[in-house]
Design a protein around this motif. Sequence first.
Motif, PDB file in Angstrom:
ATOM      1  N   UNK A  69       0.846  -1.340  -0.027  1.00 17.52           N
ATOM      2  CA  UNK A  69      -0.195  -0.049  -0.174  1.00 17.52           C
ATOM      3  C   UNK A  69       0.851   1.238  -0.090  1.00 17.52           C
ATOM      4  N   UNK A  70       1.847   1.240   0.965  1.00 22.03           N
ATOM      5  CA  UNK A  70       2.899   2.568   0.841  1.00 22.03           C
ATOM      6  C   UNK A  70       3.725   2.394  -0.387  1.00 22.03           C
ATOM      7  N   UNK A  71       4.008   1.429  -1.014  1.00 20.94           N
ATOM      8  CA  UNK A  71       4.840   1.419  -2.250  1.00 20.94           C
ATOM      9  C   UNK A  71       3.769   1.932  -3.377  1.00 20.94           C
ATOM     10  N   UNK A  72       2.649   1.495  -3.363  1.00 24.44           N
ATOM     11  CA  UNK A  72       1.679   2.304  -4.544  1.00 24.44           C
ATOM     12  C   UNK A  72       1.599   3.762  -4.169  1.00 24.44           C
ATOM     13  N   UNK A  73       1.223   4.286  -2.980  1.00 28.96           N
ATOM     14  CA  UNK A  73       1.264   5.496  -2.684  1.00 28.96           C
ATOM     15  C   UNK A  73       2.406   6.515  -2.937  1.00 28.96           C
ATOM     16  N   UNK A  74       3.688   5.979  -2.691  1.00 31.08           N
ATOM     17  CA  UNK A  74       4.900   6.237  -2.988  1.00 31.08           C
ATOM     18  C   UNK A  74       5.138   6.576  -4.582  1.00 31.08           C
ATOM     19  N   UNK A  75       4.799   5.424  -4.907  1.00 29.02           N
ATOM     20  CA  UNK A  75       5.008   5.460  -6.730  1.00 29.02           C
ATOM     21  C   UNK A  75       3.812   6.557  -7.150  1.00 29.02           C
ATOM     22  N   UNK A  76       2.932   6.820  -6.783  1.00 30.72           N
ATOM     23  CA  UNK A  76       1.861   7.834  -7.455  1.00 30.72           C
ATOM     24  C   UNK A  76       2.635   9.186  -6.955  1.00 30.72           C
ATOM     25  N   UNK A  77       3.025   9.309  -5.794  1.00 33.13           N
ATOM     26  CA  UNK A  77       3.759  10.523  -5.624  1.00 33.13           C
ATOM     27  C   UNK A  77       4.899  10.925  -6.296  1.00 33.13           C
ATOM     28  N   UNK A  78       5.851   9.777  -6.616  1.00 29.54           N
ATOM     29  CA  UNK A  78       6.929   9.872  -7.484  1.00 29.54           C
ATOM     30  C   UNK A  78       6.377  10.141  -8.962  1.00 29.54           C
ATOM     31  N   UNK A  79       5.355   9.537  -9.296  1.00 30.44           N
ATOM     32  CA  UNK A  79       5.231   9.804 -10.735  1.00 30.44           C
ATOM     33  C   UNK A  79       4.700  11.089 -10.928  1.00 30.44           C
ATOM     34  N   UNK A  80       3.761  11.826 -10.140  1.00 28.13           N
ATOM     35  CA  UNK A  80       3.382  13.082 -10.027  1.00 28.13           C
ATOM     36  C   UNK A  80       4.469  14.115 -10.087  1.00 28.13           C
ATOM     37  N   UNK A  81       5.407  13.980  -8.962  1.00 29.91           N
ATOM     38  CA  UNK A  81       6.571  14.900  -8.881  1.00 29.91           C
ATOM     39  C   UNK A  81       7.567  14.797 -10.138  1.00 29.91           C
ATOM     40  N   UNK A  82       7.813  13.623 -10.553  1.00 26.56           N
ATOM     41  CA  UNK A  82       8.714  13.517 -11.672  1.00 26.56           C
ATOM     42  C   UNK A  82       8.103  13.665 -12.931  1.00 26.56           C
ATOM     43  N   UNK A  83       6.958  12.975 -13.027  1.00 30.77           N
ATOM     44  CA  UNK A  83       6.184  13.253 -14.344  1.00 30.77           C
ATOM     45  C   UNK A  83       5.666  14.510 -14.737  1.00 30.77           C
ATOM     46  N   UNK A  84       5.172  15.376 -13.790  1.00 32.91           N
ATOM     47  CA  UNK A  84       4.718  16.449 -13.998  1.00 32.91           C
ATOM     48  C   UNK A  84       5.842  17.824 -13.780  1.00 32.91           C
ATOM     49  N   UNK A  85       6.083  17.707 -12.448  1.00 29.70           N
ATOM     50  CA  UNK A  85       7.117  18.955 -12.122  1.00 29.70           C
ATOM     51  C   UNK A  85       8.361  18.606 -12.881  1.00 29.70           C
ATOM     52  N   UNK A  86       8.841  17.533 -12.720  1.00 31.03           N
ATOM     53  CA  UNK A  86      10.104  17.147 -13.631  1.00 31.03           C
ATOM     54  C   UNK A  86      10.134  17.580 -14.834  1.00 31.03           C
ATOM     55  N   UNK A  87       9.239  17.027 -15.489  1.00 29.86           N
ATOM     56  CA  UNK A  87       8.898  17.324 -16.942  1.00 29.86           C
ATOM     57  C   UNK A  87       8.909  18.562 -17.319  1.00 29.86           C
ATOM     58  N   UNK A  88       8.174  19.432 -16.541  1.00 30.42           N
ATOM     59  CA  UNK A  88       8.044  21.052 -16.842  1.00 30.42           C
ATOM     60  C   UNK A  88       9.424  21.711 -16.620  1.00 30.42           C
ATOM     61  N   UNK A  89      10.248  21.112 -15.473  1.00 31.03           N
ATOM     62  CA  UNK A  89      11.598  21.632 -15.348  1.00 31.03           C
ATOM     63  C   UNK A  89      12.577  21.165 -16.263  1.00 31.03           C
ATOM     64  N   UNK A  90      12.407  20.071 -16.836  1.00 32.65           N
ATOM     65  CA  UNK A  90      13.326  19.799 -18.153  1.00 32.65           C
ATOM     66  C   UNK A  90      13.149  20.523 -19.351  1.00 32.65           C
ATOM     67  N   UNK A  91      11.631  20.984 -19.336  1.00 30.71           N
ATOM     68  CA  UNK A  91      11.091  21.751 -20.557  1.00 30.71           C
ATOM     69  C   UNK A  91      11.983  23.094 -20.223  1.00 30.71           C
ATOM     70  N   UNK A  92      12.020  23.591 -19.172  1.00 29.72           N
ATOM     71  CA  UNK A  92      12.430  24.987 -18.824  1.00 29.72           C
ATOM     72  C   UNK A  92      13.996  24.982 -19.308  1.00 29.72           C
ATOM     73  N   UNK A  93      14.816  23.954 -18.676  1.00 34.00           N
ATOM     74  CA  UNK A  93      16.061  23.859 -18.878  1.00 34.00           C
ATOM     75  C   UNK A  93      16.473  23.267 -20.314  1.00 34.00           C
ATOM     76  N   UNK A  94      15.713  22.974 -21.172  1.00 36.21           N
ATOM     77  CA  UNK A  94      15.793  22.764 -22.601  1.00 36.21           C
ATOM     78  C   UNK A  94      16.294  21.441 -23.010  1.00 36.21           C
ATOM     79  N   UNK A  95      15.976  20.323 -22.139  1.00 34.21           N
ATOM     80  CA  UNK A  95      16.125  18.892 -22.414  1.00 34.21           C
ATOM     81  C   UNK A  95      15.333  18.332 -23.544  1.00 34.21           C
ATOM     82  N   UNK A  96      14.253  19.123 -23.717  1.00 34.50           N
ATOM     83  CA  UNK A  96      13.342  18.633 -25.065  1.00 34.50           C
ATOM     84  C   UNK A  96      12.286  19.872 -25.141  1.00 34.50           C
TER      85      UNK A  96
END
Length: 96
Positions: A69-96
Amino acid sequence: MYFFIHYLHYLIAGQTTHIVSLYQAFLKMHLTAKVPETLSALLLACNAALFGALTHYKIGYVKLGDFFKLGILMALINITVWGLVGALWWKVVGLY
């Protein structure tokens, strides 16, 4: 795609096994789909560090059901942070 790679770790026992068996295949798939090389390599490398929270091996003080249960919760948090916030940051710094 990120969800699939992340949750696929539930089916593979070790982190090293997961990386060795799937990294090359997913990297080739990304490159065939014209995803930038640096972005593909970084995405797969970051994901490899995050899915370690999904397996219960060598953890003896947490009940198995609670761990998943905790693993699924942490996975959702990681996916949100890395998939949304991280993707936007990578866009800002010009990785894609």
